[in-house]
Design a protein around this motif. Sequence first.
Motif, PDB file in Angstrom:
ATOM      1  N   ARG A  62       0.842  -1.205   0.000  1.00 15.17           N
ATOM      2  CA  ARG A  62       0.000   0.000   0.000  1.00 15.17           C
ATOM      3  C   ARG A  62       0.874   1.250   0.000  1.00 15.17           C
ATOM      4  N   LEU A  63       0.345   2.333  -0.564  1.00 17.14           N
ATOM      5  CA  LEU A  63       1.008   3.631  -0.550  1.00 17.14           C
ATOM      6  C   LEU A  63       0.095   4.652   0.107  1.00 17.14           C
ATOM      7  N   VAL A  64       0.667   5.446   1.011  1.00 20.40           N
ATOM      8  CA  VAL A  64      -0.051   6.557   1.630  1.00 20.40           C
ATOM      9  C   VAL A  64       0.722   7.836   1.322  1.00 20.40           C
ATOM     10  N   LEU A  65       0.011   8.839   0.820  1.00 21.78           N
ATOM     11  CA  LEU A  65       0.626  10.121   0.477  1.00 21.78           C
ATOM     12  C   LEU A  65      -0.043  11.217   1.280  1.00 21.78           C
ATOM     13  N   VAL A  66       0.761  11.950   2.060  1.00 19.84           N
ATOM     14  CA  VAL A  66       0.264  13.044   2.894  1.00 19.84           C
ATOM     15  C   VAL A  66       0.746  14.363   2.298  1.00 19.84           C
ATOM     16  N   THR A  67      -0.176  15.262   2.047  1.00 18.03           N
ATOM     17  CA  THR A  67       0.172  16.553   1.457  1.00 18.03           C
ATOM     18  C   THR A  67      -0.257  17.690   2.381  1.00 18.03           C
ATOM     19  N   GLY A  68       0.344  18.846   2.146  1.00 14.41           N
ATOM     20  CA  GLY A  68       0.045  20.029   2.933  1.00 14.41           C
ATOM     21  C   GLY A  68       1.245  20.950   2.931  1.00 14.41           C
ATOM     22  N   GLU A  69       1.041  22.191   3.323  1.00 18.16           N
ATOM     23  CA  GLU A  69       2.117  23.163   3.320  1.00 18.16           C
ATOM     24  C   GLU A  69       3.154  22.843   4.390  1.00 18.16           C
ATOM     25  N   SER A  70       4.320  23.445   4.243  1.00 21.60           N
ATOM     26  CA  SER A  70       5.410  23.223   5.185  1.00 21.60           C
ATOM     27  C   SER A  70       4.986  23.612   6.601  1.00 21.60           C
ATOM     28  N   GLY A 225      -3.990  20.912   6.627  1.00 21.94           N
ATOM     29  CA  GLY A 225      -3.961  22.298   6.169  1.00 21.94           C
ATOM     30  C   GLY A 225      -3.491  23.257   7.233  1.00 21.94           C
ATOM     31  N   PRO A 226      -3.731  24.539   7.018  1.00 20.81           N
ATOM     32  CA  PRO A 226      -3.355  25.555   8.005  1.00 20.81           C
ATOM     33  C   PRO A 226      -4.250  25.479   9.233  1.00 20.81           C
ATOM     34  N   LEU A 227      -3.879  26.204  10.251  1.00 23.13           N
ATOM     35  CA  LEU A 227      -4.652  26.213  11.484  1.00 23.13           C
ATOM     36  C   LEU A 227      -6.028  26.829  11.264  1.00 23.13           C
ATOM     37  N   ASP A 228      -7.017  26.254  11.915  1.00 22.98           N
ATOM     38  CA  ASP A 228      -8.377  26.775  11.880  1.00 22.98           C
ATOM     39  C   ASP A 228      -8.618  27.666  13.097  1.00 22.98           C
ATOM     40  N   PRO A 229      -9.668  28.485  13.061  1.00 23.22           N
ATOM     41  CA  PRO A 229     -10.001  29.291  14.244  1.00 23.22           C
ATOM     42  C   PRO A 229     -10.180  28.397  15.475  1.00 23.22           C
ATOM     43  N   GLY A 230      -9.570  28.788  16.557  1.00 22.64           N
ATOM     44  CA  GLY A 230      -9.653  28.019  17.795  1.00 22.64           C
ATOM     45  C   GLY A 230      -8.533  27.019  17.983  1.00 22.64           C
ATOM     46  N   ASP A 231      -7.795  26.697  16.907  1.00 20.11           N
ATOM     47  CA  ASP A 231      -6.729  25.704  17.012  1.00 20.11           C
ATOM     48  C   ASP A 231      -5.598  26.162  17.936  1.00 20.11           C
ATOM     49  N   ALA A 232      -5.215  27.432  17.837  1.00 21.37           N
ATOM     50  CA  ALA A 232      -4.114  27.935  18.655  1.00 21.37           C
ATOM     51  C   ALA A 232      -4.449  27.834  20.139  1.00 21.37           C
ATOM     52  N   GLN A 233      -5.647  28.223  20.506  1.00 18.55           N
ATOM     53  CA  GLN A 233      -6.045  28.145  21.908  1.00 18.55           C
ATOM     54  C   GLN A 233      -6.139  26.690  22.363  1.00 18.55           C
ATOM     55  N   ARG A 234      -6.668  25.830  21.504  1.00 14.82           N
ATOM     56  CA  ARG A 234      -6.783  24.409  21.843  1.00 14.82           C
ATOM     57  C   ARG A 234      -5.405  23.788  22.076  1.00 14.82           C
ATOM     58  N   ALA A 261      -2.615  33.335  17.715  1.00 14.55           N
ATOM     59  CA  ALA A 261      -3.551  32.800  16.730  1.00 14.55           C
ATOM     60  C   ALA A 261      -3.575  33.649  15.467  1.00 14.55           C
ATOM     61  N   LYS A 262      -3.414  34.941  15.611  1.00 16.70           N
ATOM     62  CA  LYS A 262      -3.466  35.850  14.472  1.00 16.70           C
ATOM     63  C   LYS A 262      -2.276  35.665  13.540  1.00 16.70           C
ATOM     64  N   HIS A 263      -1.119  35.343  14.093  1.00 13.70           N
ATOM     65  CA  HIS A 263       0.104  35.337  13.301  1.00 13.70           C
ATOM     66  C   HIS A 263       0.652  33.947  13.003  1.00 13.70           C
ATOM     67  N   CYS A 264       0.064  32.898  13.536  1.00  5.96           N
ATOM     68  CA  CYS A 264       0.554  31.541  13.289  1.00  5.96           C
ATOM     69  C   CYS A 264      -0.374  30.820  12.321  1.00  5.96           C
ATOM     70  N   GLN A 265       0.165  30.476  11.164  1.00  4.28           N
ATOM     71  CA  GLN A 265      -0.636  29.763  10.169  1.00  4.28           C
ATOM     72  C   GLN A 265      -0.471  28.249  10.251  1.00  4.28           C
ATOM     73  N   SER A 266       0.584  27.773  10.913  1.00  3.92           N
ATOM     74  CA  SER A 266       0.853  26.342  10.965  1.00  3.92           C
ATOM     75  C   SER A 266       1.143  25.913  12.386  1.00  3.92           C
ATOM     76  N   VAL A 267       1.038  24.611  12.632  1.00  5.25           N
ATOM     77  CA  VAL A 267       1.306  24.095  13.971  1.00  5.25           C
ATOM     78  C   VAL A 267       2.784  24.231  14.315  1.00  5.25           C
ATOM     79  N   ALA A 268       3.677  24.146  13.309  1.00  2.00           N
ATOM     80  CA  ALA A 268       5.102  24.329  13.574  1.00  2.00           C
ATOM     81  C   ALA A 268       5.387  25.759  14.021  1.00  2.00           C
ATOM     82  N   MET A 269       4.765  26.732  13.348  1.00  2.00           N
ATOM     83  CA  MET A 269       4.941  28.126  13.747  1.00  2.00           C
ATOM     84  C   MET A 269       4.372  28.364  15.143  1.00  2.00           C
TER      85      MET A 269
END
Length: 315
Positions: A62-70, A225-234, A261-269
Amino acid sequence: MTARRVNPFPLPGWESTPMRPLRPWHRPAHRDYYVPVDGAEDAFRQFRQDMGDLGVMLEYGRLVLVTGESGCGKTALVNRCADWVVGELARRGMRGVVLDLTGCLPTDRELSIDERTVEVCDQMFDLLVDHDALRPEAADRLADDRTVPRRVFPRLGRALREEVALILLLPSPNELVDEVIRYARVLSNAKVLFLAESAYLGTDEVADVVRQLETWVPPITLHVGPLDPGDAQRFAEDRLTRHSAAGTFPRMSDDAIELVAKHCQSVAMLQRFLHGTYEHKLETGLGYTETDLVTVEDIRAFLNTRSRTGLGNGP
Protein backbone atom coordinates in the motif's frame (compact mmCIF):
# COMPACT_ATOMS: atom_id res chain seq x y z
CA MET A 1 11.15 23.93 48.66
CA THR A 2 10.56 26.06 45.54
CA ALA A 3 8.90 24.25 42.66
CA ARG A 4 11.02 23.81 39.55
CA ARG A 5 10.28 26.32 36.80
CA VAL A 6 9.69 24.58 33.46
CA ASN A 7 8.83 25.34 29.86
CA PRO A 8 5.56 23.45 29.20
CA PHE A 9 5.99 23.11 25.43
CA PRO A 10 8.81 20.61 24.67
CA LEU A 11 7.85 16.98 23.96
CA PRO A 12 9.07 14.08 26.12
CA GLY A 13 12.56 13.15 24.98
CA TRP A 14 12.78 16.13 22.64
CA GLU A 15 13.55 18.71 25.35
CA SER A 16 16.74 19.87 23.65
CA THR A 17 15.18 19.86 20.17
CA PRO A 18 11.71 21.36 20.69
CA MET A 19 10.85 21.65 16.99
CA ARG A 20 11.08 17.92 16.25
CA PRO A 21 7.71 16.38 15.29
CA LEU A 22 5.79 13.79 17.27
CA ARG A 23 7.17 10.27 16.71
CA PRO A 24 5.05 7.79 18.68
CA TRP A 25 6.37 4.63 17.01
CA HIS A 26 9.78 5.57 18.44
CA ARG A 27 8.63 7.32 21.64
CA PRO A 28 5.33 5.85 22.89
CA ALA A 29 4.87 8.79 25.30
CA HIS A 30 4.12 10.95 22.25
CA ARG A 31 0.88 9.07 21.53
CA ASP A 32 -1.08 11.26 23.92
CA TYR A 33 0.34 14.53 22.62
CA TYR A 34 -1.69 14.83 19.43
CA VAL A 35 -4.11 17.76 19.47
CA PRO A 36 -6.99 17.98 16.96
CA VAL A 37 -5.74 20.95 14.94
CA ASP A 38 -5.32 21.74 11.20
CA GLY A 39 -7.54 18.86 10.08
CA ALA A 40 -5.04 16.21 11.16
CA GLU A 41 -7.58 14.32 13.27
CA ASP A 42 -9.93 13.93 10.29
CA ALA A 43 -7.02 12.79 8.13
CA PHE A 44 -6.00 10.19 10.70
CA ARG A 45 -9.58 8.94 10.93
CA GLN A 46 -9.68 8.63 7.14
CA PHE A 47 -6.40 6.71 7.16
CA ARG A 48 -7.69 4.16 9.66
CA GLN A 49 -10.89 3.74 7.69
CA ASP A 50 -9.07 3.27 4.37
CA MET A 51 -6.53 0.84 5.84
CA GLY A 52 -9.33 -1.28 7.32
CA ASP A 53 -8.12 -4.61 8.62
CA LEU A 54 -4.76 -4.29 6.79
CA GLY A 55 -5.77 -7.09 4.42
CA VAL A 56 -4.93 -5.13 1.26
CA MET A 57 -1.58 -4.04 2.62
CA LEU A 58 -0.61 -7.56 3.65
CA GLU A 59 -1.61 -9.07 0.31
CA TYR A 60 -0.57 -6.39 -2.17
CA GLY A 61 1.23 -3.57 -0.35
CA ARG A 62 0.00 0.00 0.00
CA LEU A 63 1.01 3.63 -0.55
CA VAL A 64 -0.05 6.56 1.63
CA LEU A 65 0.63 10.12 0.48
CA VAL A 66 0.26 13.04 2.89
CA THR A 67 0.17 16.55 1.46
CA GLY A 68 0.05 20.03 2.93
CA GLU A 69 2.12 23.16 3.32
CA SER A 70 5.41 23.22 5.18
CA GLY A 71 5.03 23.05 8.97
CA CYS A 72 1.39 21.94 8.97
CA GLY A 73 2.02 18.59 10.71
CA LYS A 74 2.56 16.15 7.83
CA THR A 75 5.48 14.34 9.49
CA ALA A 76 3.64 14.04 12.79
CA LEU A 77 0.67 12.54 10.93
CA VAL A 78 2.89 10.12 8.99
CA ASN A 79 4.46 8.98 12.26
CA ARG A 80 1.06 8.54 13.86
CA CYS A 81 -0.12 6.42 10.93
CA ALA A 82 3.02 4.27 11.17
CA ASP A 83 2.50 3.78 14.90
CA TRP A 84 -1.14 2.77 14.38
CA VAL A 85 -0.17 0.14 11.80
CA VAL A 86 2.44 -1.29 14.18
CA GLY A 87 -0.26 -1.63 16.83
CA GLU A 88 -2.74 -3.26 14.45
CA LEU A 89 -0.09 -5.72 13.28
CA ALA A 90 0.70 -6.62 16.88
CA ARG A 91 -2.97 -7.54 17.38
CA ARG A 92 -2.51 -10.02 14.53
CA GLY A 93 0.57 -11.48 16.18
CA MET A 94 2.84 -9.76 13.67
CA ARG A 95 5.82 -7.46 14.09
CA GLY A 96 5.65 -4.11 12.34
CA VAL A 97 9.08 -2.74 11.51
CA VAL A 98 9.26 0.99 10.84
CA LEU A 99 12.21 2.07 8.69
CA ASP A 100 12.75 5.82 8.61
CA LEU A 101 14.39 6.64 5.30
CA THR A 102 13.30 10.28 5.20
CA GLY A 103 16.84 11.55 5.73
CA CYS A 104 18.74 8.99 3.68
CA LEU A 105 19.42 11.15 0.61
CA PRO A 106 22.44 13.44 0.25
CA THR A 107 21.63 17.13 0.47
CA ASP A 108 24.63 18.46 -1.43
CA ARG A 109 23.49 17.46 -4.91
CA GLU A 110 20.39 16.78 -6.99
CA LEU A 111 19.59 13.14 -7.76
CA SER A 112 17.46 11.61 -10.48
CA ILE A 113 14.56 9.32 -9.56
CA ASP A 114 16.74 6.31 -10.38
CA GLU A 115 19.52 7.56 -8.11
CA ARG A 116 17.09 8.38 -5.31
CA THR A 117 15.49 4.93 -5.34
CA VAL A 118 18.93 3.31 -5.37
CA GLU A 119 19.91 5.26 -2.24
CA VAL A 120 16.64 4.30 -0.54
CA CYS A 121 17.05 0.62 -1.46
CA ASP A 122 20.68 0.48 -0.36
CA GLN A 123 20.09 2.05 3.05
CA MET A 124 16.87 0.10 3.53
CA PHE A 125 18.82 -3.15 3.26
CA ASP A 126 21.10 -2.19 6.17
CA LEU A 127 18.10 -1.31 8.32
CA LEU A 128 16.37 -4.59 7.44
CA VAL A 129 19.43 -6.47 8.63
CA ASP A 130 19.67 -4.34 11.79
CA HIS A 131 16.03 -5.14 12.62
CA ASP A 132 16.45 -8.86 11.82
CA ALA A 133 13.48 -8.51 9.46
CA LEU A 134 14.70 -10.82 6.66
CA ARG A 135 14.83 -14.57 6.41
CA PRO A 136 18.52 -15.50 6.70
CA GLU A 137 18.65 -17.16 3.29
CA ALA A 138 16.82 -14.22 1.70
CA ALA A 139 19.23 -11.71 3.23
CA ASP A 140 22.11 -13.50 1.56
CA ARG A 141 20.34 -13.51 -1.82
CA LEU A 142 19.34 -9.84 -1.66
CA ALA A 143 22.73 -8.59 -0.49
CA ASP A 144 24.21 -8.62 -3.99
CA ASP A 145 21.21 -6.67 -5.36
CA ARG A 146 20.91 -4.09 -2.58
CA THR A 147 21.48 -1.25 -5.08
CA VAL A 148 19.03 -2.64 -7.67
CA PRO A 149 15.54 -1.52 -6.53
CA ARG A 150 13.72 -3.34 -9.35
CA ARG A 151 15.17 -6.62 -8.09
CA VAL A 152 14.95 -6.01 -4.33
CA PHE A 153 11.47 -4.50 -3.91
CA PRO A 154 9.48 -7.09 -5.93
CA ARG A 155 11.07 -9.86 -3.82
CA LEU A 156 10.83 -8.02 -0.51
CA GLY A 157 7.50 -9.42 0.71
CA ARG A 158 8.70 -13.01 0.31
CA ALA A 159 12.09 -12.15 1.80
CA LEU A 160 10.61 -10.88 5.06
CA ARG A 161 10.23 -13.16 8.03
CA GLU A 162 6.73 -14.58 8.13
CA GLU A 163 5.67 -12.50 11.11
CA VAL A 164 7.15 -9.21 9.80
CA ALA A 165 5.55 -6.40 7.82
CA LEU A 166 7.33 -3.19 6.81
CA ILE A 167 6.36 0.44 7.17
CA LEU A 168 8.74 2.52 5.04
CA LEU A 169 8.92 6.27 5.64
CA LEU A 170 10.15 7.61 2.31
CA PRO A 171 12.02 10.83 1.52
CA SER A 172 9.78 13.58 0.19
CA PRO A 173 9.40 12.93 -3.55
CA ASN A 174 11.56 15.09 -5.78
CA GLU A 175 10.12 14.69 -9.26
CA LEU A 176 6.76 14.41 -7.57
CA VAL A 177 4.17 12.37 -9.41
CA ASP A 178 6.62 10.16 -11.32
CA GLU A 179 8.46 9.15 -8.17
CA VAL A 180 5.27 8.43 -6.23
CA ILE A 181 3.95 6.33 -9.12
CA ARG A 182 7.14 4.29 -9.26
CA TYR A 183 6.86 3.24 -5.63
CA ALA A 184 3.17 2.47 -5.89
CA ARG A 185 3.20 0.61 -9.21
CA VAL A 186 6.70 -0.75 -9.78
CA LEU A 187 8.20 -1.21 -6.32
CA SER A 188 5.16 -2.16 -4.23
CA ASN A 189 4.92 -5.60 -2.68
CA ALA A 190 2.98 -7.60 -0.13
CA LYS A 191 3.46 -6.65 3.52
CA VAL A 192 5.07 -3.31 2.62
CA LEU A 193 3.45 0.05 3.40
CA PHE A 194 5.01 3.15 1.85
CA LEU A 195 4.39 6.43 3.65
CA ALA A 196 5.42 9.64 1.88
CA GLU A 197 4.77 13.33 2.39
CA SER A 198 5.06 16.35 0.12
CA ALA A 199 4.62 20.08 0.50
CA TYR A 200 4.58 20.51 -3.28
CA LEU A 201 1.87 18.19 -4.55
CA GLY A 202 -1.34 20.13 -5.11
CA THR A 203 -4.87 18.93 -5.73
CA ASP A 204 -4.29 18.40 -9.45
CA GLU A 205 -1.10 16.39 -8.91
CA VAL A 206 -2.73 14.19 -6.27
CA ALA A 207 -5.65 13.57 -8.64
CA ASP A 208 -3.11 12.59 -11.31
CA VAL A 209 -1.50 10.07 -8.93
CA VAL A 210 -4.88 8.54 -8.16
CA ARG A 211 -5.82 8.40 -11.85
CA GLN A 212 -2.57 6.70 -12.87
CA LEU A 213 -3.00 4.09 -10.17
CA GLU A 214 -6.72 3.44 -10.64
CA THR A 215 -6.08 -0.03 -12.12
CA TRP A 216 -3.67 -0.87 -9.26
CA VAL A 217 -4.13 -0.74 -5.50
CA PRO A 218 -5.45 2.80 -4.94
CA PRO A 219 -3.23 5.08 -2.88
CA ILE A 220 -4.48 6.60 0.33
CA THR A 221 -4.22 10.38 0.01
CA LEU A 222 -4.41 12.56 3.12
CA HIS A 223 -4.24 16.33 3.45
CA VAL A 224 -3.51 18.57 6.41
CA GLY A 225 -3.96 22.30 6.17
CA PRO A 226 -3.35 25.55 8.00
CA LEU A 227 -4.65 26.21 11.48
CA ASP A 228 -8.38 26.77 11.88
CA PRO A 229 -10.00 29.29 14.24
CA GLY A 230 -9.65 28.02 17.79
CA ASP A 231 -6.73 25.70 17.01
CA ALA A 232 -4.11 27.94 18.65
CA GLN A 233 -6.05 28.14 21.91
CA ARG A 234 -6.78 24.41 21.84
CA PHE A 235 -3.11 23.59 21.34
CA ALA A 236 -1.87 25.98 24.02
CA GLU A 237 -4.41 24.82 26.60
CA ASP A 238 -3.55 21.19 25.94
CA ARG A 239 0.15 21.72 26.58
CA LEU A 240 -0.37 23.98 29.60
CA THR A 241 -2.83 21.57 31.22
CA ARG A 242 -0.72 18.52 30.40
CA HIS A 243 2.37 19.92 32.17
CA SER A 244 0.58 21.23 35.25
CA ALA A 245 2.29 18.65 37.48
CA ALA A 246 5.75 18.99 35.92
CA GLY A 247 6.67 22.25 37.61
CA THR A 248 5.85 25.94 37.81
CA PHE A 249 5.02 28.14 34.82
CA PRO A 250 2.68 31.06 34.08
CA ARG A 251 -0.55 30.76 32.13
CA MET A 252 -1.25 32.73 28.96
CA SER A 253 -3.37 35.84 28.83
CA ASP A 254 -6.29 35.90 26.43
CA ASP A 255 -4.63 38.71 24.48
CA ALA A 256 -1.44 36.65 24.11
CA ILE A 257 -3.32 33.65 22.72
CA GLU A 258 -5.21 35.97 20.37
CA LEU A 259 -1.93 37.43 19.08
CA VAL A 260 -0.42 33.98 18.53
CA ALA A 261 -3.55 32.80 16.73
CA LYS A 262 -3.47 35.85 14.47
CA HIS A 263 0.10 35.34 13.30
CA CYS A 264 0.55 31.54 13.29
CA GLN A 265 -0.64 29.76 10.17
CA SER A 266 0.85 26.34 10.96
CA VAL A 267 1.31 24.09 13.97
CA ALA A 268 5.10 24.33 13.57
CA MET A 269 4.94 28.13 13.75
CA LEU A 270 2.64 27.84 16.75
CA GLN A 271 5.08 25.57 18.57
CA ARG A 272 7.97 27.91 17.71
CA PHE A 273 6.14 30.97 19.04
CA LEU A 274 4.91 29.32 22.25
CA HIS A 275 8.08 27.43 23.16
CA GLY A 276 10.26 30.42 22.29
CA THR A 277 8.17 32.86 24.29
CA TYR A 278 8.21 30.68 27.40
CA GLU A 279 11.92 29.97 27.03
CA HIS A 280 12.70 33.68 26.69
CA LYS A 281 10.56 34.54 29.72
CA LEU A 282 12.14 31.71 31.71
CA GLU A 283 15.63 32.98 30.91
CA THR A 284 14.82 36.47 32.18
CA GLY A 285 14.00 35.00 35.60
CA LEU A 286 11.12 37.41 36.16
CA GLY A 287 7.39 36.78 36.44
CA TYR A 288 7.53 33.00 36.13
CA THR A 289 5.13 31.69 38.75
CA GLU A 290 1.70 30.10 38.57
CA THR A 291 0.14 33.45 39.42
CA ASP A 292 1.86 35.26 36.54
CA LEU A 293 0.71 35.53 32.94
CA VAL A 294 2.51 35.37 29.61
CA THR A 295 1.45 38.60 27.92
CA VAL A 296 1.53 40.18 24.49
CA GLU A 297 4.64 42.05 25.61
CA ASP A 298 6.36 38.75 26.40
CA ILE A 299 5.63 37.43 22.92
CA ARG A 300 6.90 40.62 21.32
CA ALA A 301 10.05 40.53 23.44
CA PHE A 302 10.78 37.01 22.17
CA LEU A 303 10.09 38.01 18.57
CA ASN A 304 12.32 41.08 18.87
CA THR A 305 15.10 38.81 20.07
CA ARG A 306 14.56 36.50 17.10
CA SER A 307 14.71 39.48 14.77
CA ARG A 308 18.00 40.72 16.27
CA THR A 309 19.58 37.27 15.98
CA GLY A 310 18.50 36.86 12.38
CA LEU A 311 15.84 34.21 13.05
CA GLY A 312 12.99 36.12 11.46
CA ASN A 313 10.56 38.94 12.07
CA GLY A 314 7.50 38.89 14.23
CA PRO A 315 4.25 40.81 14.50
